[in-house]
Motif scaffolding. Structure first.
Motif, PDB file in Angstrom:
ATOM      1  N   SER A   1       0.844  -1.201   0.000  1.00  0.00           N
ATOM      2  CA  SER A   1       0.000   0.000   0.000  1.00  0.00           C
ATOM      3  C   SER A   1       0.872   1.241   0.000  1.00  0.00           C
ATOM      4  O   SER A   1       1.723   1.405   0.873  1.00  0.00           O
ATOM      5  CB  SER A   1      -0.900   0.010   1.241  1.00  0.00           C
ATOM      6  OG  SER A   1      -1.505   1.284   1.376  1.00  0.00           O
ATOM      7  N   THR A   2       0.651   2.126  -0.980  1.00  0.00           N
ATOM      8  CA  THR A   2       1.406   3.382  -0.997  1.00  0.00           C
ATOM      9  C   THR A   2       0.757   4.411  -0.080  1.00  0.00           C
ATOM     10  O   THR A   2       1.248   5.526   0.025  1.00  0.00           O
ATOM     11  CB  THR A   2       1.510   3.963  -2.428  1.00  0.00           C
ATOM     12  OG1 THR A   2       0.205   4.282  -2.905  1.00  0.00           O
ATOM     13  CG2 THR A   2       2.188   2.980  -3.365  1.00  0.00           C
TER      14      THR A   2
ATOM     15  N   SER B   1      -0.289   3.355   3.316  1.00  0.00           N
ATOM     16  CA  SER B   1       0.196   3.011   4.658  1.00  0.00           C
ATOM     17  C   SER B   1       1.715   2.805   4.698  1.00  0.00           C
ATOM     18  O   SER B   1       2.337   2.980   5.742  1.00  0.00           O
ATOM     19  CB  SER B   1      -0.485   1.730   5.151  1.00  0.00           C
ATOM     20  OG  SER B   1      -0.008   0.613   4.415  1.00  0.00           O
TER      21      SER B   1
ATOM     22  N   GLU C   1      -3.672  -6.913  -1.757  1.00  0.00           N
ATOM     23  CA  GLU C   1      -4.438  -5.669  -1.651  1.00  0.00           C
ATOM     24  C   GLU C   1      -4.887  -5.481  -0.202  1.00  0.00           C
ATOM     25  O   GLU C   1      -5.243  -6.454   0.473  1.00  0.00           O
ATOM     26  CB  GLU C   1      -5.699  -5.731  -2.544  1.00  0.00           C
ATOM     27  CG  GLU C   1      -5.432  -5.752  -4.026  1.00  0.00           C
ATOM     28  CD  GLU C   1      -5.057  -4.375  -4.589  1.00  0.00           C
ATOM     29  OE1 GLU C   1      -4.945  -3.404  -3.810  1.00  0.00           O
ATOM     30  OE2 GLU C   1      -4.871  -4.305  -5.812  1.00  0.00           O
ATOM     31  N   ASP C   2      -4.897  -4.245   0.243  1.00  0.00           N
ATOM     32  CA  ASP C   2      -5.358  -3.938   1.593  1.00  0.00           C
ATOM     33  C   ASP C   2      -6.803  -4.386   1.782  1.00  0.00           C
ATOM     34  O   ASP C   2      -7.199  -4.862   2.847  1.00  0.00           O
ATOM     35  CB  ASP C   2      -5.241  -2.427   1.835  1.00  0.00           C
ATOM     36  CG  ASP C   2      -4.874  -2.125   3.265  1.00  0.00           C
ATOM     37  OD1 ASP C   2      -4.696  -3.074   4.051  1.00  0.00           O
ATOM     38  OD2 ASP C   2      -4.768  -0.932   3.602  1.00  0.00           O
TER      39      ASP C   2
ATOM     40  N   ASN D   1      -2.266  -7.702  -5.045  1.00  0.00           N
ATOM     41  CA  ASN D   1      -1.992  -6.359  -5.575  1.00  0.00           C
ATOM     42  C   ASN D   1      -0.952  -6.451  -6.678  1.00  0.00           C
ATOM     43  O   ASN D   1      -1.133  -5.918  -7.768  1.00  0.00           O
ATOM     44  CB  ASN D   1      -1.502  -5.457  -4.428  1.00  0.00           C
ATOM     45  CG  ASN D   1      -0.982  -4.106  -4.887  1.00  0.00           C
ATOM     46  OD1 ASN D   1       0.044  -4.015  -5.561  1.00  0.00           O
ATOM     47  ND2 ASN D   1      -1.697  -3.043  -4.528  1.00  0.00           N
TER      48      ASN D   1
ATOM     49  N   GLY E   1      -5.945  -0.861  -5.117  1.00  0.00           N
ATOM     50  CA  GLY E   1      -5.600   0.329  -4.347  1.00  0.00           C
ATOM     51  C   GLY E   1      -5.019   1.460  -5.179  1.00  0.00           C
ATOM     52  O   GLY E   1      -4.437   1.243  -6.244  1.00  0.00           O
TER      53      GLY E   1
ATOM     54  N   GLU F   1      -7.698   4.434  -7.360  1.00  0.00           N
ATOM     55  CA  GLU F   1      -8.183   3.098  -7.018  1.00  0.00           C
ATOM     56  C   GLU F   1      -9.125   2.588  -8.099  1.00  0.00           C
ATOM     57  O   GLU F   1      -9.707   3.387  -8.859  1.00  0.00           O
ATOM     58  CB  GLU F   1      -8.869   3.109  -5.648  1.00  0.00           C
ATOM     59  CG  GLU F   1      -9.998   4.092  -5.539  1.00  0.00           C
ATOM     60  CD  GLU F   1     -10.526   4.183  -4.114  1.00  0.00           C
ATOM     61  OE1 GLU F   1     -11.463   4.967  -3.896  1.00  0.00           O
ATOM     62  OE2 GLU F   1     -10.027   3.476  -3.223  1.00  0.00           O
TER      63      GLU F   1
END
Ligand code: FE2
Length: 274
Positions: A51-52, A54, A75-76, A94, A144, A240
């Motif tokens: 995740s860019t 978090s 993916e989150d 992801n 995301g 997203e």
């Protein structure tokens, strides 16, 4: 390989769109191979999220050690509140990184095709080296956002910035999260660098913390088979994916053996000769 107009456009805008650079069959072959890689690579217990927003992955060994491996990142939105996968693994990944171009025979062959060597020559990249590869799924509904960045933040090279090659394996549209870029934004000095020291500590050097002017962004909607060349200093992002369609892409980041790869980049490499 490239016309004078294409070269000038790339120098002026910092990106170049090459429709039909590769075939629909190539797309199918790579997508099929990625499916197999996900099926096997996701057998391990690791469930690292990329995740860019978090940045959690940047401190994980699974991520830090992936420079010469094929590893899956999630993916989150693929996990429920109990931390369990809420969908099939094929719809949960992801991306896969970061050495498909070296380890997997199908991706290796695609990444070392003659047409790519010719393109890199036309872009004045001598003795090309491949630093990393990523297979990006941008899954339906949970794909995301990738926040605005310059690739040189993550892959820094003195003198000649890294070049990104972004292969659209499916149509990339406004709905499923196509790339966006600021035309001419590659003239902007580097805003930050992600650093990794000898003890594997990760830090960020910030040189300019002013936000990007996202109003200057334009969407790069492309059809499958298109290659987008991205200058390493070009600000770009993707939103997203809230649509019902995935947006698979394969990316390579390349440089020249004549320009040393900074040792304090996050990624640890083995052999990258093309
Ligand atoms: Fe990027």
């Amino acid at each position: 390989m490239l016309t004078q107009e294409q070269k000038q456009s790339y120098q002026q805008h910092g990106f170049l769109i090459l429709p039909d650079f590769f075939s629909k069959d190539d797309c199918d072959v790579l997508m099929s191979q990625a499916k197999q890689l996900i099926a096997s690579a996701s057998q391990d217990d690791n469930k690292t999220v990329f995740s860019t927003l978090s940045h959690k992955h940047e401190k994980e060994r699974y991520f830090l050690d992936s420079g010469d491996k094929i590893r899956c990142f999630y993916e989150d939105g693929a996990f429920d509140e109990q931390g369990e996968l809420n969908c099939d693994v094929q719809m949960a990944i992801n991306k896969i990184g970061h050495a498909l171009h070296d380890i997997d025979p199908v991706f290796r062959q695609f990444s070392r095709a003659d047409r790519l060597s010719s393109l890199l020559t036309a872009l004045d990249i001598q003795d090309p080296v491949l630093y990393q590869s990523m297979y990006i799924c941008k899954q339906p509904r949970i794909g995301g956002e990738v926040t605005c960045h310059q690739d040189s933040t993550y892959l820094y090279i003195e003198d000649q910035p890294v070049t990104g090659l972004w292969f659209a394996l499916e149509d990339a549209t406004l709905e499923n999260g196509c790339l966006w870029a600021i035309p001419g934004g590659h003239a902007t000095p580097l805003k930050s660098r992600l650093l990794r020291d000898q003890h594997d500590n990760i830090s960020v050097d910030v040189y300019d913390n002013s936000p990007w002017n996202l109003d200057e962004m334009i969407p790069l909607e492309v059809s499958r088979g298109t290659l987008i060349v991205l200058h390493g200093m070009l600000p770009h992002m993707s939103k997203e994916n809230t649509s019902s369609r995935s947006r698979h892409a394969y990316t390579l980041h390349v440089g020249s053996a004549l320009h040393p790869f900074a040792e304090n980049n996050w990624i640890r490499l083995k052999n990258q000769a093309m």
